[in-house]
Design a protein around this motif. Structure first.
Motif, PDB file in Angstrom:
ATOM      1  N   CYS A   5       0.859  -1.185   0.000  1.00 27.32           N
ATOM      2  CA  CYS A   5       0.000   0.000   0.000  1.00 27.32           C
ATOM      3  C   CYS A   5       0.892   1.231   0.000  1.00 27.32           C
ATOM      4  CB  CYS A   5      -0.904  -0.001   1.238  1.00 27.32           C
ATOM      5  SG  CYS A   5      -1.920   1.486   1.407  1.00 27.32           S
ATOM      6  N   TYR A   7       1.499   4.978   0.699  1.00 22.44           N
ATOM      7  CA  TYR A   7       0.955   5.886   1.719  1.00 22.44           C
ATOM      8  C   TYR A   7       1.529   7.275   1.484  1.00 22.44           C
ATOM      9  CZ  TYR A   7       0.462   7.642   6.598  1.00 22.44           C
ATOM     10  OH  TYR A   7       0.189   8.374   7.736  1.00 22.44           O
ATOM     11  N   HIS A  20      -2.721   7.374  11.220  1.00 26.40           N
ATOM     12  CA  HIS A  20      -1.435   6.699  11.031  1.00 26.40           C
ATOM     13  C   HIS A  20      -1.363   5.346  11.738  1.00 26.40           C
ATOM     14  CE1 HIS A  20       2.864   6.826   9.971  1.00 26.40           C
ATOM     15  NE2 HIS A  20       3.076   6.275  11.155  1.00 26.40           N
ATOM     16  N   LEU A  23      -3.730   2.746  10.257  1.00 26.53           N
ATOM     17  CA  LEU A  23      -3.253   2.217   8.975  1.00 26.53           C
ATOM     18  C   LEU A  23      -2.237   1.103   9.218  1.00 26.53           C
ATOM     19  CD1 LEU A  23      -2.769   2.283   5.878  1.00 26.53           C
ATOM     20  CD2 LEU A  23      -1.021   4.026   6.331  1.00 26.53           C
ATOM     21  N   ILE A  34       3.468  -1.361   4.031  1.00 23.41           N
ATOM     22  CA  ILE A  34       3.207   0.061   3.825  1.00 23.41           C
ATOM     23  C   ILE A  34       4.447   0.720   3.241  1.00 23.41           C
ATOM     24  CG2 ILE A  34       2.600   2.255   4.911  1.00 23.41           C
ATOM     25  CD1 ILE A  34       0.335   0.237   4.892  1.00 23.41           C
ATOM     26  N   PRO A  36       5.797   4.261   2.786  1.00 21.36           N
ATOM     27  CA  PRO A  36       5.567   5.680   3.088  1.00 21.36           C
ATOM     28  C   PRO A  36       6.162   6.584   2.023  1.00 21.36           C
ATOM     29  CG  PRO A  36       7.313   4.795   4.483  1.00 21.36           C
ATOM     30  CD  PRO A  36       6.780   3.642   3.684  1.00 21.36           C
ATOM     31  N   PRO A 176      -4.144  12.336   4.337  1.00 27.42           N
ATOM     32  CA  PRO A 176      -3.386  11.222   3.765  1.00 27.42           C
ATOM     33  C   PRO A 176      -4.110  10.623   2.567  1.00 27.42           C
ATOM     34  CG  PRO A 176      -4.631  10.438   5.638  1.00 27.42           C
ATOM     35  CD  PRO A 176      -4.847  11.925   5.579  1.00 27.42           C
ATOM     36  N   TYR A 178      -4.063   6.908   0.315  1.00 26.06           N
ATOM     37  CA  TYR A 178      -3.573   5.535   0.272  1.00 26.06           C
ATOM     38  C   TYR A 178      -3.902   4.947  -1.093  1.00 26.06           C
ATOM     39  CZ  TYR A 178      -4.798   6.679   5.132  1.00 26.06           C
ATOM     40  OH  TYR A 178      -4.989   7.319   6.335  1.00 26.06           O
ATOM     41  N   GLN A 188      -8.262   9.597   6.436  1.00 25.15           N
ATOM     42  CA  GLN A 188      -8.300   8.573   7.470  1.00 25.15           C
ATOM     43  C   GLN A 188      -9.708   8.024   7.682  1.00 25.15           C
ATOM     44  OE1 GLN A 188      -9.616   8.983  10.887  1.00 25.15           O
ATOM     45  NE2 GLN A 188     -10.656  10.843  10.233  1.00 25.15           N
TER      46      GLN A 188
END
Length: 200
Positions: A5, A7, A20, A23, A34, A36, A176, A178, A188
């Motif tokens: 994913c 991010y 955060h 997730l 993840i 980032p 954010p 995703y 979120q």
């Protein structure tokens, strides 16, 4: 084959802060990695028609504060909707997170990102200040001064720009954001949808 994913986060985003830890927990439950990707939200706003907070109408600014307080209470995550050091330039913090990922991997970067966002939104600390960033990184058992030096290099700046270009190419317009299995999720409050995608 590992599941990944992307991010896209901005370290001065209260919404990234509120999502955060959830997730990361969802990704761990479903074996998802993840990735980032701190990016320049201001540049994305200029491309996508978004407005920085100070330029939004008063009623939108007021409702944002109400929503932040609601989500903070609901999630039981400490957050000051109007912290002392905000607005703040996110660039140094974003590049510190990138430098950490390049040197130590995604998990270290995600841990640092959590600490940076908590510093701004819950601890009244200035994430635009180099010495503060060093202290935050040291608190994560990292070498803050070394990482801050790395954050100032051309390679980290180039990665920051690549992340921003990738965000624009993926039609990102907020943080954010995703991206999982080719599909984007903004905010979120979309994490339930994202976790259902993880589970498929």
């Amino acid at each position: 084959m590992s599941k990944v994913c992307q991010y896209f986060l901005a370290p001065h985003s209260p919404w990234a802060y509120l999502g955060h830890a959830r997730l990361i927990a969802a990704a761990e439950r479903h074996g998802v990695q993840i990735e980032p990707r701190p990016f320049d939200l201001g540049k994305v706003f200029s491309m996508s028609g978004g407005l920085p907070l100070a330029k939004r109408p008063p009623q939108r600014q007021a409702y944002r504060l109400t929503e932040l307080a609601r989500w903070s209470a609901f999630l039981q995550i400490p957050l000051n909707p109007a912290p002392k050091f905000f607005p703040v330039s996110p660039d140094a913090a974003a590049k510190l997170i990138i430098a950490t990922r390049l040197a130590l991997g995604a998990n270290a970067a995600l841990g640092l990102a959590q600490a940076v966002m908590a510093a701004l939104w819950a601890e009244e600390r200035n994430i635009g200040d180099d010495e503060t960033l060093i202290q935050i990184a040291n608190g994560c058992e990292l070498d803050g001064r070394m990482l801050l030096k790395s954050a100032a290099t051309a390679s980290v700046q180039a990665e920051y720009e690549r992340n921003t270009d990738a965000a624009n190419a993926a039609s990102v317009f907020g943080a954010p954001w995703y991206i999982y299995d080719g599909e984007g999720y903004w905010g979120q409050d979309r994490l339930d949808f994202l976790e259902r995608a993880f589970a498929r």
